[in-house]
Design a protein around this motif. Structure first.
Motif, PDB file in Angstrom:
ATOM      1  N   ASN A   8       0.873  -1.180   0.000  1.00 33.61           N
ATOM      2  CA  ASN A   8       0.000   0.000   0.000  1.00 33.61           C
ATOM      3  C   ASN A   8       0.906   1.223   0.000  1.00 33.61           C
ATOM      4  O   ASN A   8       1.122   1.857   1.042  1.00 33.61           O
ATOM      5  CB  ASN A   8      -0.912  -0.028   1.228  1.00 33.61           C
ATOM      6  N   THR A  40       0.743   4.314  -1.165  1.00 35.67           N
ATOM      7  CA  THR A  40       0.266   5.670  -0.881  1.00 35.67           C
ATOM      8  C   THR A  40       0.194   5.947   0.611  1.00 35.67           C
ATOM      9  O   THR A  40       0.279   7.092   1.045  1.00 35.67           O
ATOM     10  CB  THR A  40      -1.116   5.906  -1.516  1.00 35.67           C
ATOM     11  N   GLU A  41       0.031   4.894   1.405  1.00 37.29           N
ATOM     12  CA  GLU A  41      -0.010   5.057   2.858  1.00 37.29           C
ATOM     13  C   GLU A  41       1.202   4.436   3.545  1.00 37.29           C
ATOM     14  O   GLU A  41       1.290   4.438   4.774  1.00 37.29           O
ATOM     15  CB  GLU A  41      -1.305   4.449   3.414  1.00 37.29           C
ATOM     16  N   ARG A  60       2.195   1.267   3.830  1.00 37.28           N
ATOM     17  CA  ARG A  60       1.823   0.179   4.727  1.00 37.28           C
ATOM     18  C   ARG A  60       1.922  -1.180   4.047  1.00 37.28           C
ATOM     19  O   ARG A  60       1.780  -1.306   2.825  1.00 37.28           O
ATOM     20  CB  ARG A  60       0.372   0.344   5.199  1.00 37.28           C
ATOM     21  N   GLY A 118      -6.804  -3.686   6.651  1.00 40.84           N
ATOM     22  CA  GLY A 118      -7.797  -2.773   6.100  1.00 40.84           C
ATOM     23  C   GLY A 118      -9.214  -3.248   6.351  1.00 40.84           C
ATOM     24  O   GLY A 118      -9.475  -4.440   6.528  1.00 40.84           O
ATOM     25  N   SER A 157     -11.573  -1.558  -3.697  1.00 47.68           N
ATOM     26  CA  SER A 157     -10.160  -1.894  -3.883  1.00 47.68           C
ATOM     27  C   SER A 157      -9.640  -1.404  -5.223  1.00 47.68           C
ATOM     28  O   SER A 157      -8.572  -0.790  -5.301  1.00 47.68           O
ATOM     29  CB  SER A 157      -9.961  -3.413  -3.779  1.00 47.68           C
ATOM     30  N   LYS A 189     -10.025   2.619  -9.107  1.00 48.54           N
ATOM     31  CA  LYS A 189      -8.990   3.667  -9.085  1.00 48.54           C
ATOM     32  C   LYS A 189      -8.730   4.162 -10.515  1.00 48.54           C
ATOM     33  O   LYS A 189      -9.100   3.509 -11.486  1.00 48.54           O
ATOM     34  CB  LYS A 189      -7.684   3.106  -8.492  1.00 48.54           C
ATOM     35  N   ASN A 229      -2.991   0.292  -6.764  1.00 50.34           N
ATOM     36  CA  ASN A 229      -2.924  -0.044  -5.341  1.00 50.34           C
ATOM     37  C   ASN A 229      -4.330  -0.396  -4.860  1.00 50.34           C
ATOM     38  O   ASN A 229      -5.195   0.481  -4.788  1.00 50.34           O
ATOM     39  CB  ASN A 229      -2.376   1.151  -4.555  1.00 50.34           C
ATOM     40  N   ASP A 244      -5.736   1.244  -0.662  1.00 55.09           N
ATOM     41  CA  ASP A 244      -6.186   2.530  -0.144  1.00 55.09           C
ATOM     42  C   ASP A 244      -7.613   2.787  -0.646  1.00 55.09           C
ATOM     43  O   ASP A 244      -8.133   2.047  -1.482  1.00 55.09           O
ATOM     44  CB  ASP A 244      -5.224   3.673  -0.509  1.00 55.09           C
ATOM     45  N   GLN A 245      -8.251   3.821  -0.116  1.00 50.77           N
ATOM     46  CA  GLN A 245      -9.630   4.120  -0.523  1.00 50.77           C
ATOM     47  C   GLN A 245      -9.928   5.600  -0.304  1.00 50.77           C
ATOM     48  O   GLN A 245     -10.898   5.963   0.326  1.00 50.77           O
ATOM     49  CB  GLN A 245     -10.653   3.246   0.212  1.00 50.77           C
ATOM     50  N   PHE A 246      -9.082   6.439  -0.865  1.00 48.81           N
ATOM     51  CA  PHE A 246      -9.260   7.868  -0.668  1.00 48.81           C
ATOM     52  C   PHE A 246     -10.554   8.388  -1.301  1.00 48.81           C
ATOM     53  O   PHE A 246     -11.048   9.445  -0.920  1.00 48.81           O
ATOM     54  CB  PHE A 246      -8.058   8.630  -1.232  1.00 48.81           C
TER      55      PHE A 246
END
Length: 510
Positions: free
Chosen positions: A90, A92-93, A95, A255, A343, A346, A472, A475-477
């Motif tokens: 992950n 962007t974060e 992790r 997550g 998921s 994106k 990715n 993440d889930q912005f």
């Protein structure tokens, strides 16, 4: 010269599609090549048997070879290994994604931590079943997103023959949802589970406060003593008022939509017992082991992703349908909607660049045979090409005349056959074009171990799709902007467009 990823896509785009009927006629071994039977013996926790059939898709040997090259060019093996070894998947974060460790697949330290957390949950579940908190007949589980969808689906699937504790899952901030749970429960024998990774989620904490008020107003002397917290932020839960003995933590690197295997699965364990919960984990780990070891087209989740990418990227299919021909899996399509769309919905790659093609299709579906009389008209005669997954169990979930389950399976198999074969007719309104793809997942039975395997298969299928798209999945912005604007509306802050201002006034929010 094109890069290896582009070259693989160019090879795939150059393959001229053949009709499904022609593919079967040209290759007598097609069913054998595109079917996979997985069997796992899990000792006292049961056995898992699953048959996957993609022969009614348009995948060919040439396409599979090109997809295997694409997977190699996308560093599939390396990203898969990072998933299981605590690597940063992950980015962007910054992790890892350690949900696999919750079921015994991952770095030794994370697996040991997960085992300790599981033992802690098991002690609490056992104490509740033995009456340590008094009579407990009901649980109101409050969460949202993955903190609610997974438990709701698993409890519904595994308690059709009865539950040790009656579970009501509430996620909607609409008070009607909570009131319905209140109406079904006796406050004197009800526990409240509050499931929130941060223990700050507005919808969850608002519902939790109302649940405490309900307990208090109905004579429960210590409402906070009836609360179990499921969170990655235990300090916040204790600060909120939950005794630390009833706080069940899980790691920050797990997550929400992958959290069923952690303490978020508490309602499953409470309703079904820890043995069934451990069987759920064991079934998932069996799929982990297969996914980590099998290569190329022999890897069942990866093969599924090849089919997904074929239809989304090469045939322009904007949706994928899932139909469970089993009431026990009635909530599975809803669960898969979040898993796949949150998921992989994106638009940029892991490098932050625009994705070269479409990403996740819209996942939708329902339960057979009801869906046959609702949406199958579009599948058979509509203008949209929609790949379909059918999921069914060889063993029935009922004790009625076997004619019920026989008719259910007959209808399930018939739909796949009809989508492929079609039927001509002089009257165009009665003609079926056919050549419409479907896949089949046929399990031996729906029990805890098989359900765990089925969920893990879809998790890894989702991950494999993400690798092939270079995105990715963890993440889930995309869910955050609407929440931020809602807070601004509530605070009366900021400028809004004329339509939103008018609607705020009409709704009494202006």
């Amino acid at each position: 010269m094109s890069d290896p990823i582009s070259a693989a896509w160019d090879r795939l785009a150059a393959i001229r599609p053949s009709a499904l009927a022609d593919l079967f006629e040209a290759d007598p071994a097609r069913v054998e090549k595109l079917s996979r039977r997985l069997e796992f013996g899990l000792g006292e926790l049961g056995d898992v048997g699953m048959l996957f059939d993609w022969s009614k898709t348009h995948l060919t040997d040439d396409a599979l070879s090109a997809f295997e090259d694409l997977a190699a060019a996308c560093d599939f093996a390396e990203r898969r290994e990072a998933l299981f070894t605590g690597g940063i998947v992950n980015p962007t974060e910054g992790r890892a994604a350690n949900h696999g460790a919750m079921r015994g697949s991952g770095p030794e330290a994370e697996v040991e931590e997960a085992a300790a957390l599981l033992a802690r949950m098991g002690m609490l579940v056992g104490a509740i079943h033995e009456g340590a908190l008094g009579e407990v007949r009901h649980l109101i589980h409050i969460g949202i997103g993955g903190s609610a969808l997974g438990p709701a689906m698993a409890v519904d699937a595994l308690t059709r023959d009865g539950a040790r504790v009656d579970v009501h899952v509430v996620s909607n901030i609409d008070g009607l949802a909570l009131e319905q749970a209140f109406a079904a429960c006796d406050p004197a024998s009800t526990l409240i589970a509050v499931a929130s990774k941060t223990f700050t989620t507005i919808e969850t904490m608002t519902n939790a406060a109302s649940a405490l008020k309900w307990l208090d107003e109905n004579g429960v002397a210590d409402p906070y003593g009836r609360v179990v917290a499921l969170t990655a932020n235990p300090d916040r839960a204790v600060e909120w008022g939950v005794d630390e003995t009833r706080v069940l933590p899980f790691p920050e690197s797990v997550g929400g939509r992958y959290s069923l295997w952690s303490s978020i699965g508490f309602p499953v364990a409470l309703a079904c017992g820890m043995e069934d919960f451990r069987a759920l984990l064991a079934g998932a780990k069996a799929i982990d082991d297969h996914f980590r070891a099998a290569e190329g087209r022999e890897n069942v989740p990866l093969l599924a992703a090849f089919a997904d990418q074929y239809y989304a990227r090469l045939r322009g299919c904007q949706t994928r349908a899932v139909f469970a021909y089993d009431e026990r899996l009635a909530l599975l399509p809803d669960y898969l909607q979040q898993l796949e769309m949150e998921s992989n919905g994106k638009r940029v790659t892991v490098e932050g660049k625009p994705v070269a093609g479409p990403t996740a299709p819209v996942t939708w579906g329902g339960v057979g045979t009801d869906a046959q009389h609702a949406v199958f008209q579009l599948l058979h005669q509509g203008t949209h090409l929609v790949p379909v997954d059918f999921i069914a169990s060889i063993a029935p979930g009922d004790m009625l005349d076997p004619a019920h389950h026989r008719a259910l399976l007959m209808n399930c198999l018939a739909q796949g056959a009809a989508l492929m074969a079609g039927s001509g007719n002089e009257d165009p309104a009665r003609a079926y074009p056919g050549d419409r793809p479907s896949a089949m997942i046929l399990v031996d039975d729906i029990d805890a171990a098989t359900l765990g395997a089925l969920i893990a298969f879809h998790e890894h299928r989702t991950f494999a799709n993400a690798v092939l798209m270079r995105i990715n999945p963890f993440d889930q912005f995309g869910v955050e902007l609407g929440k931020a604007i809602a807070k601004r509306i509530g605070a009366g802050e900021g400028e809004f467009d004329p339509s939103t201002r008018a609607l705020m006034q009409a709704a009494g929010l202006g």
